[in-house]
Design a protein around this motif. Sequence first.
Motif: not given
Length: 84
Positions: A1-8, A39-40
């Motif tokens: 399970m991953h988030l998109d790069g907006n999590a950064l 990004l993942r």
Amino acid sequence: MHLDGNALAGPLGEIFAVDITAAVGRCANCGMKGPVATLRVYDAGPGLVARCPRCEEVVLRLVRGPQEAWLDLRGTVSLRIPLQ
């Protein structure tokens, strides 16, 4: 399970004065170019790991402590940052 790069956005926003998720990076492994937001991002460890959406190689690592942050971009050939 991953988030998109907006999590950064939040963690990198503490380090950079611009929205780094809008920056365009190039993967050192496959050469894919795209916004950091694509990004993942995996957050199950002690920090954040961002992988290329095409080849899954690690392009960015970020670990934050109480007084400092460690940012590893060795999987990124370049990062083009738009300036306002």
